[in-house]
Structures are given as structure tokens and as C-alpha cells.
Motif scaffolding. Structure first.
Motif, PDB file in Angstrom:
ATOM      1  N   TYR A  22      27.050 -26.491  -3.331  1.00 34.54           N
ATOM      2  CA  TYR A  22      27.329 -27.097  -2.025  1.00 34.54           C
ATOM      3  C   TYR A  22      28.778 -26.797  -1.620  1.00 34.54           C
ATOM      4  O   TYR A  22      29.051 -26.298  -0.528  1.00 34.54           O
ATOM      5  CB  TYR A  22      27.073 -28.605  -2.091  1.00 34.54           C
ATOM      6  CG  TYR A  22      27.390 -29.326  -0.807  1.00 34.54           C
ATOM      7  CD1 TYR A  22      26.401 -29.548   0.143  1.00 34.54           C
ATOM      8  CD2 TYR A  22      28.674 -29.787  -0.529  1.00 34.54           C
ATOM      9  CE1 TYR A  22      26.676 -30.210   1.333  1.00 34.54           C
ATOM     10  CE2 TYR A  22      28.966 -30.439   0.659  1.00 34.54           C
ATOM     11  CZ  TYR A  22      27.963 -30.644   1.584  1.00 34.54           C
ATOM     12  OH  TYR A  22      28.246 -31.290   2.757  1.00 34.54           O
ATOM     13  N   ASN A  23      29.705 -27.107  -2.520  1.00 31.94           N
ATOM     14  CA  ASN A  23      31.125 -26.897  -2.225  1.00 31.94           C
ATOM     15  C   ASN A  23      31.446 -25.417  -2.034  1.00 31.94           C
ATOM     16  O   ASN A  23      32.225 -25.058  -1.148  1.00 31.94           O
ATOM     17  CB  ASN A  23      32.001 -27.511  -3.324  1.00 31.94           C
ATOM     18  CG  ASN A  23      31.933 -29.022  -3.326  1.00 31.94           C
ATOM     19  OD1 ASN A  23      31.776 -29.650  -2.285  1.00 31.94           O
ATOM     20  ND2 ASN A  23      32.033 -29.629  -4.495  1.00 31.94           N
ATOM     21  N   ALA A  24      30.860 -24.561  -2.833  1.00 31.27           N
ATOM     22  CA  ALA A  24      31.110 -23.117  -2.720  1.00 31.27           C
ATOM     23  C   ALA A  24      30.595 -22.568  -1.388  1.00 31.27           C
ATOM     24  O   ALA A  24      31.252 -21.749  -0.750  1.00 31.27           O
ATOM     25  CB  ALA A  24      30.457 -22.376  -3.894  1.00 31.27           C
ATOM     26  N   ALA A  55      32.918 -20.964   1.386  1.00 33.08           N
ATOM     27  CA  ALA A  55      32.703 -19.553   1.718  1.00 33.08           C
ATOM     28  C   ALA A  55      32.375 -19.341   3.189  1.00 33.08           C
ATOM     29  O   ALA A  55      32.818 -18.376   3.806  1.00 33.08           O
ATOM     30  CB  ALA A  55      31.589 -18.969   0.846  1.00 33.08           C
ATOM     31  N   MET A  56      31.587 -20.240   3.756  1.00 34.88           N
ATOM     32  CA  MET A  56      31.108 -20.067   5.129  1.00 34.88           C
ATOM     33  C   MET A  56      31.989 -20.776   6.164  1.00 34.88           C
ATOM     34  O   MET A  56      32.003 -20.386   7.315  1.00 34.88           O
ATOM     35  CB  MET A  56      29.672 -20.591   5.264  1.00 34.88           C
ATOM     36  CG  MET A  56      28.642 -19.864   4.424  1.00 34.88           C
ATOM     37  SD  MET A  56      28.522 -18.108   4.791  1.00 34.88           S
ATOM     38  CE  MET A  56      27.986 -18.140   6.488  1.00 34.88           C
ATOM     39  N   GLY A  57      32.657 -21.836   5.738  1.00 35.26           N
ATOM     40  CA  GLY A  57      33.451 -22.633   6.673  1.00 35.26           C
ATOM     41  C   GLY A  57      32.657 -23.850   7.116  1.00 35.26           C
ATOM     42  O   GLY A  57      31.494 -23.731   7.493  1.00 35.26           O
ATOM     43  N   ASP A 100      27.167 -15.439 -11.234  1.00 33.74           N
ATOM     44  CA  ASP A 100      28.288 -16.347 -11.024  1.00 33.74           C
ATOM     45  C   ASP A 100      28.325 -16.783  -9.555  1.00 33.74           C
ATOM     46  O   ASP A 100      27.597 -16.251  -8.715  1.00 33.74           O
ATOM     47  CB  ASP A 100      29.612 -15.740 -11.492  1.00 33.74           C
ATOM     48  CG  ASP A 100      30.060 -14.535 -10.690  1.00 33.74           C
ATOM     49  OD1 ASP A 100      29.664 -14.393  -9.515  1.00 33.74           O
ATOM     50  OD2 ASP A 100      30.833 -13.729 -11.240  1.00 33.74           O
ATOM     51  N   THR A 101      29.160 -17.751  -9.270  1.00 32.89           N
ATOM     52  CA  THR A 101      29.218 -18.324  -7.928  1.00 32.89           C
ATOM     53  C   THR A 101      29.533 -17.264  -6.871  1.00 32.89           C
ATOM     54  O   THR A 101      28.974 -17.296  -5.784  1.00 32.89           O
ATOM     55  CB  THR A 101      30.278 -19.459  -7.891  1.00 32.89           C
ATOM     56  OG1 THR A 101      30.038 -20.322  -8.991  1.00 32.89           O
ATOM     57  CG2 THR A 101      30.167 -20.275  -6.627  1.00 32.89           C
TER      58      THR A 101
END
Length: 127
Positions: free
Chosen positions: A18-20, A24-26, A114-115
Motif C-alpha cells: 500500500y505504502n509503496a 510510487a504513483m503519488g 522485490d518491491t
């Protein structure tokens, strides 16, 4: 604004992804909805079907598994058009083939991804 459904029962991984995704997208470009169980995923799919742009789907879930969710998606023309990335620890060739036969566009094995790799796929599907 893009909307993504993250279906993951592991709380740590769900929060990490969720946080990533938001990073990444804003925060102003993506809304991330989360579901913990298969039933909750189906409820959210039904409620959000006209807004969803991508689904990140685990296979091993409480009550209904990811394969059952993929079968549910196949039965609705609006839902079957939404790209699905399966993100699972399952990874046998038969499981990957089954997920793709049921409509998954991509299959990533958690232990081998990986993330950054996951976020690259998410960005590619959302742009």
C-alpha cells in the motif's frame, strides 16, 4: 485518478505494498482499496467495478482463494477487462498456467519479487 484493489491477507505485506504504491504513483494519482479475505475482495470488486484500473491479487486467502476470485471476474464483462497481477508465494507452472487461463495478465512470485519490481509492473499497468 486511478483506483487499485490490493487483495492480500498478510498485514505486513499489505501495508508495505500500500505504502509503496502510494509513494510510487503519488497520493493524488492513485486510490488503493484493500481486501483481506476473498469474500471482502468480491464485495469490493462488485462495489468498485466501474472505477477499478488494476487488481493485485494473492492466491492463498481466507474463505475464497484467488482462483475463485479470477473465476468471479471472468463472469462479468466489466470486471474481466480489469488487468490482474497475481502476487503469490505459489509458483508451480500449473498454478501460473491456471491463473493466466483464468484471466490474470501477470504472475509474480512474492519470494522472487522485490518491491521495486512490483512497483514497475504496477506503474506500467496504470500508465
Amino acid at each position: 485518478m486511478k483506483t487499485l484493489l490490493l487483495v492480500e491477507d498478510d498485514q505486513f505485506l499489505r501495508e508495505l505494498l500500500y505504502n509503496a504504491i502510494v509513494k510510487a504513483m503519488g497520493q493524488d494519482k492513485v486510490t488503493v482499496e484493500a481486501a483481506v479475505t476473498g469474500r471482502e475482495a468480491i464485495e469490493k470488486l462488485t462495489a468498485l467495478k466501474d472505477k477499478l484500473n488494476l487488481i493485485l491479487l494473492d492466491i492463498v486467502l481466507p474463505d475464497k482463494n484467488g482462483f475463485e476470485i479470477l473465476e468471479f471476474l471472468k463472469q462479468d464483462q466489466t470486471l474481466q477487462a480489469i488487468p490482474v497481477i497475481v502476487l503469490s508465494n505459489l509458483g508451480q507452472p500449473e498454478e501460473i498456467a491456471k491463473a493466466k487461463a483464468l484471466g490474470a495478465r501477470d504472475f509474480m512470485i512474492k519470494a522472487q519479487s522485490d518491491t521495486d519490481e512490483i512497483m514497475a509492473k504496477v506503474k506500467a499497468y496504470l500508465s
